[in-house]
Design an enzyme around this catalytic site. Structure first.
Site, short mmCIF file in Angstrom:
data_model
loop_
_atom_site.label_atom_id
_atom_site.label_comp_id
_atom_site.label_asym_id
_atom_site.label_seq_id
_atom_site.Cartn_x
_atom_site.Cartn_y
_atom_site.Cartn_z
N LYS A 1 0.84 -1.38 0.01
CA LYS A 1 -0.02 -0.12 0.11
C LYS A 1 1.07 1.31 -0.01
O LYS A 1 1.55 1.57 0.86
CB LYS A 1 -1.00 0.09 1.20
CG LYS A 1 -1.80 1.31 1.09
CD LYS A 1 -2.31 1.68 2.39
CE LYS A 1 -1.40 2.91 2.80
NZ LYS A 1 -1.45 4.11 1.98
N GLU B 1 9.82 0.69 10.87
CA GLU B 1 10.97 1.71 10.47
C GLU B 1 10.24 2.96 10.72
O GLU B 1 9.54 3.54 9.82
CB GLU B 1 11.34 1.35 9.03
CG GLU B 1 12.85 1.68 9.02
CD GLU B 1 12.97 3.25 8.54
OE1 GLU B 1 13.18 3.79 9.36
OE2 GLU B 1 13.18 3.25 7.22
N CYS C 1 14.14 9.67 6.97
CA CYS C 1 14.19 9.25 8.44
C CYS C 1 15.46 9.19 8.99
O CYS C 1 15.65 9.47 10.09
CB CYS C 1 13.55 7.97 8.69
SG CYS C 1 13.88 6.65 7.31
N GLU D 1 10.96 14.89 15.60
CA GLU D 1 11.35 14.86 14.25
C GLU D 1 10.71 15.75 13.50
O GLU D 1 9.39 16.13 13.54
CB GLU D 1 10.98 13.29 13.61
CG GLU D 1 11.25 13.32 12.26
CD GLU D 1 11.21 11.96 11.69
OE1 GLU D 1 10.10 11.41 11.72
OE2 GLU D 1 12.11 11.10 11.40
P1 NAD Z 1 2.14 8.66 7.96
O1 NAD Z 1 2.98 7.71 9.05
O2 NAD Z 1 0.89 9.07 8.10
O3 NAD Z 1 2.47 7.66 6.63
C1 NAD Z 1 3.05 6.48 6.22
C2 NAD Z 1 2.07 5.54 5.35
O4 NAD Z 1 0.98 5.23 6.60
C3 NAD Z 1 1.36 6.07 4.41
O5 NAD Z 1 1.37 4.88 3.57
C4 NAD Z 1 -0.08 6.16 5.10
O6 NAD Z 1 -0.95 6.02 3.88
C5 NAD Z 1 -0.08 5.15 5.93
N1 NAD Z 1 -1.02 5.38 7.00
C6 NAD Z 1 -1.59 6.43 7.60
N2 NAD Z 1 -2.33 6.30 8.53
C7 NAD Z 1 -2.34 4.88 8.70
C8 NAD Z 1 -3.34 4.07 9.53
N3 NAD Z 1 -4.16 4.63 10.56
N4 NAD Z 1 -2.91 2.69 9.57
C9 NAD Z 1 -2.34 2.42 8.61
N5 NAD Z 1 -1.73 2.80 7.63
C10 NAD Z 1 -1.62 4.30 7.83
O7 NAD Z 1 3.20 9.62 7.68
P2 NAD Z 1 2.78 11.30 6.99
O8 NAD Z 1 1.38 11.55 8.00
O9 NAD Z 1 2.71 11.28 5.85
O10 NAD Z 1 4.07 12.31 7.66
C11 NAD Z 1 4.17 12.73 8.93
C12 NAD Z 1 5.71 12.49 9.73
O11 NAD Z 1 5.72 11.11 9.80
C13 NAD Z 1 6.49 13.00 8.89
O12 NAD Z 1 6.58 14.46 9.05
C14 NAD Z 1 7.80 12.31 9.32
O13 NAD Z 1 8.37 12.76 10.66
C15 NAD Z 1 7.20 11.06 9.52
N6 NAD Z 1 7.61 10.13 8.40
C16 NAD Z 1 8.49 9.22 8.50
C17 NAD Z 1 8.92 8.51 7.36
C18 NAD Z 1 10.06 7.39 7.37
O14 NAD Z 1 10.72 7.32 6.53
N7 NAD Z 1 10.38 6.74 8.56
C19 NAD Z 1 8.32 8.56 6.08
C20 NAD Z 1 7.08 9.59 6.13
C21 NAD Z 1 6.86 10.28 7.27
#
Ligand code: NAD
Ligand code: MN
Length: 505
Positions: A180, A255, A289, A390
């Protein structure tokens, strides 16, 4: 307006549309790049059912290691043949610079998939250990079996690469997969599905479902037929995924976030350390990250090092990510831009000084882009929120330290533990510090050099489990111990404890 491509989902080997569509916009220009089918919980259920059927049929897990490896190689070759096109698509969907996308987001993705193909050939799925129990004459065997249906939830920063880190080991080990993507960046994953389709990967072995995280992602995390979930993204959602997975005790790898401490010792090569420290916090405009976002500089060199850093930062070009002259692209979304701007303001409220702030592009074609200038904050201490949370943008906080012990203490005073680094001319001293850092990765005189052959992951709230290396295949297999008695001698058996052998004696 010109016609934009419409992408469908890939479920059970079939391209599947949906009544509604998600729009994908360029983070640099705001223009509509493509539309994508809007998947939901039902689509997720169908994808899991397809993956489960493909797993149970044996169409994938019964292949030889070499046969599975050949498929992975073929997918990688397909992607490699289109790498320029994929690089351009990655730039369009998430705002990576063309140089960064070519080298890391696409280049590493293809190279890492090749690595997993080689690992599929060489990994020892069947091992044995020497007999140690003298009274028993038996043979022991460990067979590492696929887990079953594995789901991967992928963020927007390195979509294809982070998908490969899950798909590669999962398929190498004989599992079937549902991926996904983030709904902002689904295109390169759908191109991955296209490559899999074109090389004839059996239906159901790889499925890609697009749609919102709280719907599609949440369903995958709780689904009883998903036996393992691998998540990359925010710590907040990672905790949610882990809780949902607990209901059916599925395997979990996470991760998550980081707040990498980048330690510059007084004997460091300044030219290297200045460029490296910029690279550490500015790759993908800081949306990585494993970034080095806390710069710990020895107090004796602090002012000179910051001056050199600022002078070098002034040469960086933020602008059109498709231009090879561009060093820094936009942030992925208006939401991410607002988040990062809030932190820059917070840093000043907490008492930091802006030692450097770059300029955002003035080109009217880029007016709708999500631009945040690279920013270096000095006068920080490790208790400030900007040093603890972060930010995920082009923001660096600089913190001075007195000696190696204090540098280690500051570095480890964090909820996170994903990455760290040390710059020094003395490898022994740097290595001694590296061993004391609570971090899944430590770079000495480098940064961002994730190596496919070595484990990648975090300690503390940065994550759980490891991706890459043979360690990744361990995470995608279940070891089964098989005991074979070689004596047929009832008297020597442990079960004589209950079923007495004395009568026969
Ligand atoms: P997020 O954690 O919401 O998104 C990551 C993934 O999780 C996406 O595919 C999203 O669709 C999915 N997701 C969102 N809500 C979910 C749920 N309830 N259940 C299952 N999957 C779900 O990240 P974001 O809101 O796009 O970004 C916010 C912060 O997260 C960023 O500012 C950063 O600090 C962090 N982030 C970290 C990484 C990393 O590489 N570790 C990547 C993206 C964001
Ligand atoms: Mn979110």
């Amino acid at each position: 307006m010109t016609e934009r491509p419409h992408y469908r989902m890939y479920v059970d080997g079939v391209w599947r549309d949906a009544p509604e569509a998600i729009e994908v916009h360029s983070p640099a220009t705001g223009e509509l790049v493509a539309t994508v089918a809007y998947g939901d919980r039902t689509t997720a259920d169908d994808a899991v059912a397809a993956a489960k059927a493909a797993h149970e049929s044996g169409v994938w897990r019964s292949l030889t290691q070499d046969q599975r490896a050949d498929f992975l190689d073929a997918i990688a070759d397909h992607l490699a043949a289109r790498s320029d096109e994929l690089t351009a698509l990655q730039v369009l969907e998430n705002g990576a610079t063309v140089r960064g996308a070519g080298a890391f987001l696409i280049g590493y993705a293809i190279a890492n998939l090749k690595y997993f193909a080689s690992l599929a050939r060489s990994y020892e799925f069947q091992t044995s250990r020497p007999l140690i129990e003298a009274p028993t004459v038996a043979a022991g065997m460990i067979v590492r079996e696929p887990v079953g249906v594995c789901a991967g939830i992928i963020p927007w920063n390195f979509p294809l690469l982070l998908a490969v880190w899950k798909l590669g080991p999962a398929l190498a080990a004989g599992n079937t997969v549902v991926l996904k993507p983030d709904d902002q960046t689904p295109l390169t994953l759908l191109e991955l599905a296209r490559a899999a389709d074109e090389v004839g990967l059996p239906p159901g072995v790889l499925n890609v479902v697009t749609g919102p995280g709280p719907e599609v992602g949440a369903r995958l995390a709780e689904h009883p037929d998903v036996r393992k979930i691998a998540f990359t993204g925010s710590t907040e959602v990672g905790k949610f995924v882990m809780r949902a997975a607990a209901d059916n005790v599925k395997k979990v790898t996470l991760e998550l976030g980081g707040k990498g401490a980048n330690i510059v010792l007084p004997d460091a090569d300044f030219d290297l350390a200045v460029d490296g420290s910029l690279f550490a916090f500015l790759l993908m405009s800081g949306q990585a990250c494993e970034s080095g976002t806390r710069l710990l500089v020895h107090e004796s060199i602090h002012d000179e090092f910051v001056a050199r850093l600022v002078a070098r930062a002034e040469t960086l070009v933020m602008g059109d990510p498709m231009s090879p002259a561009t060093d820094l692209g936009p942030l992925v979304s208006a939401k991410q831009k607002a988040r990062v701007e809030k932190y820059i303001a917070l840093g000043q409220e907490e008492g930091c000084k802006i030692a450097f702030q770059g300029t955002v592009p003035s080109d009217p074609a880029l007016a709708e882009g999500h631009w945040v200038p690279p920013t270096i904050l000095t006068g920080a201490n490790n208790q400030m929120r900007i040093a603890r949370e972060e930010i995920f943008g082009p923001v660096l906080v600089v913190i001075p330290f007195r000696d190696d012990d204090e540098a280690v203490a500051i570095a480890n005073d964090s909820e996170y533990g994903l990455s760290a680094g040390v710059w020094s001319a003395d490898n022994g001293r740097a290595l001694a510090i590296a061993r004391r850092l609570e971090s899944g990765t430590v770079w000495i005189n480098d940064w961002h050099m994730v190596n496919a052959m070595y484990p990648f992951g975090g300690v503390k709230q940065s994550g759980l489990g490891r991706e890459l290396g043979p360690d990744a295949l361990d995470e995608y297999t279940e070891p089964k111990f098989i005991h074979i008695d070689l004596t047929n001698d009832r008297r020597k058996r442990a079960y004589a404890v209950v079923v007495s052998a004395a009568a026969d004696a």
